[in-house]
Design a protein around this motif. Sequence first.
Motif, PDB file in Angstrom:
ATOM      1  N   UNK A 150      -6.221 130.941 -21.590  1.00 55.60           N
ATOM      2  CA  UNK A 150      -5.925 129.791 -22.596  1.00 55.60           C
ATOM      3  C   UNK A 150      -5.086 128.191 -22.289  1.00 55.60           C
ATOM      4  N   UNK A 151      -4.276 127.701 -23.006  1.00 56.38           N
ATOM      5  CA  UNK A 151      -3.779 126.160 -22.263  1.00 56.38           C
ATOM      6  C   UNK A 151      -2.222 126.639 -21.983  1.00 56.38           C
ATOM      7  N   UNK A 152      -1.499 126.174 -21.454  1.00 56.01           N
ATOM      8  CA  UNK A 152      -0.421 125.730 -21.112  1.00 56.01           C
ATOM      9  C   UNK A 152      -0.044 124.734 -20.331  1.00 56.01           C
ATOM     10  N   UNK A 153       1.253 124.021 -20.707  1.00 53.01           N
ATOM     11  CA  UNK A 153       1.730 122.519 -20.113  1.00 53.01           C
ATOM     12  C   UNK A 153       2.940 123.056 -19.474  1.00 53.01           C
ATOM     13  N   UNK A 154       3.294 122.673 -17.966  1.00 49.32           N
ATOM     14  CA  UNK A 154       4.786 121.866 -17.065  1.00 49.32           C
ATOM     15  C   UNK A 154       4.958 120.751 -16.891  1.00 49.32           C
ATOM     16  N   UNK A 155       6.006 120.365 -17.685  1.00 52.48           N
ATOM     17  CA  UNK A 155       6.633 119.125 -17.315  1.00 52.48           C
ATOM     18  C   UNK A 155       7.791 118.631 -16.789  1.00 52.48           C
ATOM     19  N   UNK A 156       7.855 117.771 -15.783  1.00 47.81           N
ATOM     20  CA  UNK A 156       9.358 117.569 -15.154  1.00 47.81           C
ATOM     21  C   UNK A 156       9.644 116.564 -15.897  1.00 47.81           C
ATOM     22  N   UNK A 157       8.949 115.710 -17.515  1.00 46.42           N
ATOM     23  CA  UNK A 157       9.619 114.159 -17.238  1.00 46.42           C
ATOM     24  C   UNK A 157       9.702 114.600 -19.145  1.00 46.42           C
ATOM     25  N   UNK A 158       8.854 113.515 -18.937  1.00 41.66           N
ATOM     26  CA  UNK A 158       9.546 113.385 -21.186  1.00 41.66           C
ATOM     27  C   UNK A 158       8.056 113.929 -21.618  1.00 41.66           C
ATOM     28  N   UNK A 159       8.062 114.668 -22.500  1.00 44.09           N
ATOM     29  CA  UNK A 159       6.273 115.037 -23.229  1.00 44.09           C
ATOM     30  C   UNK A 159       5.904 113.351 -23.417  1.00 44.09           C
ATOM     31  N   UNK A 160       3.919 113.790 -22.699  1.00 43.63           N
ATOM     32  CA  UNK A 160       3.451 112.643 -22.882  1.00 43.63           C
ATOM     33  C   UNK A 160       2.817 112.404 -23.881  1.00 43.63           C
ATOM     34  N   UNK A 161       2.568 111.598 -24.171  1.00 44.10           N
ATOM     35  CA  UNK A 161       1.510 111.265 -25.781  1.00 44.10           C
ATOM     36  C   UNK A 161       0.247 112.073 -25.514  1.00 44.10           C
ATOM     37  N   UNK A 162      -0.104 112.361 -24.297  1.00 45.44           N
ATOM     38  CA  UNK A 162      -1.452 113.276 -24.557  1.00 45.44           C
ATOM     39  C   UNK A 162      -1.504 114.355 -25.199  1.00 45.44           C
ATOM     40  N   UNK A 163      -0.481 114.877 -25.543  1.00 42.93           N
ATOM     41  CA  UNK A 163      -0.223 115.829 -26.316  1.00 42.93           C
ATOM     42  C   UNK A 163      -0.037 116.101 -27.206  1.00 42.93           C
ATOM     43  N   UNK A 164       0.040 114.738 -28.158  1.00 45.28           N
ATOM     44  CA  UNK A 164       0.480 114.771 -29.219  1.00 45.28           C
ATOM     45  C   UNK A 164      -0.896 115.063 -30.181  1.00 45.28           C
ATOM     46  N   UNK A 165      -1.894 115.124 -29.577  1.00 49.18           N
ATOM     47  CA  UNK A 165      -3.257 114.942 -30.049  1.00 49.18           C
ATOM     48  C   UNK A 165      -3.249 116.319 -29.989  1.00 49.18           C
ATOM     49  N   UNK A 166      -2.847 117.088 -29.290  1.00 51.50           N
ATOM     50  CA  UNK A 166      -3.865 118.884 -29.239  1.00 51.50           C
ATOM     51  C   UNK A 166      -2.950 119.336 -30.279  1.00 51.50           C
ATOM     52  N   UNK A 167      -3.547 121.240 -30.016  1.00 50.40           N
ATOM     53  CA  UNK A 167      -3.279 121.957 -31.070  1.00 50.40           C
ATOM     54  C   UNK A 167      -1.921 122.468 -31.274  1.00 50.40           C
ATOM     55  N   UNK A 168      -1.395 122.595 -31.956  1.00 49.25           N
ATOM     56  CA  UNK A 168       0.300 123.231 -31.854  1.00 49.25           C
ATOM     57  C   UNK A 168       0.409 124.474 -30.784  1.00 49.25           C
ATOM     58  N   UNK A 169       1.638 124.146 -30.435  1.00 43.78           N
ATOM     59  CA  UNK A 169       1.827 125.263 -29.584  1.00 43.78           C
ATOM     60  C   UNK A 169       2.195 126.422 -29.518  1.00 43.78           C
ATOM     61  N   UNK A 170       1.518 127.852 -29.114  1.00 40.04           N
ATOM     62  CA  UNK A 170       2.102 128.457 -30.098  1.00 40.04           C
ATOM     63  C   UNK A 170       4.255 129.004 -29.165  1.00 40.04           C
ATOM     64  N   UNK A 171       4.631 128.673 -28.062  1.00 30.21           N
ATOM     65  CA  UNK A 171       5.862 129.263 -27.397  1.00 30.21           C
ATOM     66  C   UNK A 171       5.602 127.755 -27.038  1.00 30.21           C
ATOM     67  N   UNK A 172       7.201 127.364 -27.167  1.00 34.36           N
ATOM     68  CA  UNK A 172       7.788 126.357 -26.148  1.00 34.36           C
ATOM     69  C   UNK A 172       9.073 126.732 -25.699  1.00 34.36           C
ATOM     70  N   UNK A 173       9.508 126.661 -24.700  1.00 31.10           N
ATOM     71  CA  UNK A 173      10.783 126.832 -23.836  1.00 31.10           C
ATOM     72  C   UNK A 173      10.484 126.331 -22.481  1.00 31.10           C
ATOM     73  N   UNK A 174      12.193 126.113 -21.560  1.00 32.32           N
ATOM     74  CA  UNK A 174      12.270 125.676 -20.515  1.00 32.32           C
ATOM     75  C   UNK A 174      12.763 126.617 -19.248  1.00 32.32           C
ATOM     76  N   UNK A 175      12.458 126.246 -18.658  1.00 35.58           N
ATOM     77  CA  UNK A 175      12.572 126.676 -17.452  1.00 35.58           C
ATOM     78  C   UNK A 175      13.750 126.449 -16.162  1.00 35.58           C
ATOM     79  N   UNK A 176      14.171 126.167 -15.072  1.00 35.46           N
ATOM     80  CA  UNK A 176      15.167 125.329 -14.441  1.00 35.46           C
ATOM     81  C   UNK A 176      14.619 126.018 -13.057  1.00 35.46           C
ATOM     82  N   UNK A 177      13.987 125.240 -12.113  1.00 30.44           N
ATOM     83  CA  UNK A 177      13.937 125.424 -10.891  1.00 30.44           C
ATOM     84  C   UNK A 177      14.599 123.803  -9.972  1.00 30.44           C
TER      85      UNK A 177
END
Length: 202
Positions: A110-137
């Motif tokens: 399935x789809x998944x995205x992990x970002x270390x910076x700001x949300x890119x514009x390329x995500x805006x045209x995709x369908x809504x995601x079921x989950x949004x969260x954050x982790x600290x590494x």
Amino acid sequence: MNRGVMVLLLLGLVASLQYWRGRRLNLTLIRELSRQMEEALRPKEKNYTWIGGYVGVVAEYTLEDENYSKAKATISLLPHHSLLYLPISLLLGRKDRVYFLIYPKRKLKGRAHVLSGKKPSSLKGLPRFSFVDSVTLKGVNLKRYYNSKDEAEFLTKVASRLKDPRSFEHLAANVEESAYYASMVVGRGDVTDLLKSFLTTR
């Protein structure tokens, strides 16, 4: 010789110096990044295609890896050789970047995205995601958008293997391409480190 002619001659000289200096810089970056990619991937076959003169290369690799069949990379550099377009590119916020597509032999879940910076514009045209969260590494907060928990966890593991999780901008499970995607700013991280993290993560 009047002042106007002198100005034109000086501009011509500066433009010429900038061209040769910038061309040499871009060629050096491309050679070094290509070396790092080959060191990490150890490809069976490779092919490079120049794009836009000296501003980039598309690399295609056939792999002999048990989990990945091939990889593609696009090196996209600033026009360091152009006195006119370099300032415009900098004003637009563009940077030297490398983009990767790494093709696993298994089907993505399935789809998944992990970002270390700001949300890119390329995500805006995709369908809504079921989950949004954050982790600290390693003290770095990563934002995750996903429909597949498994793929989000896989990408998080890849990020956790990096010396510095800030070295990448965006990791993704790209279902449409049946490939993993990664992007990073040149000079912010080690290309070899990123690619080896993919190859060694299970």
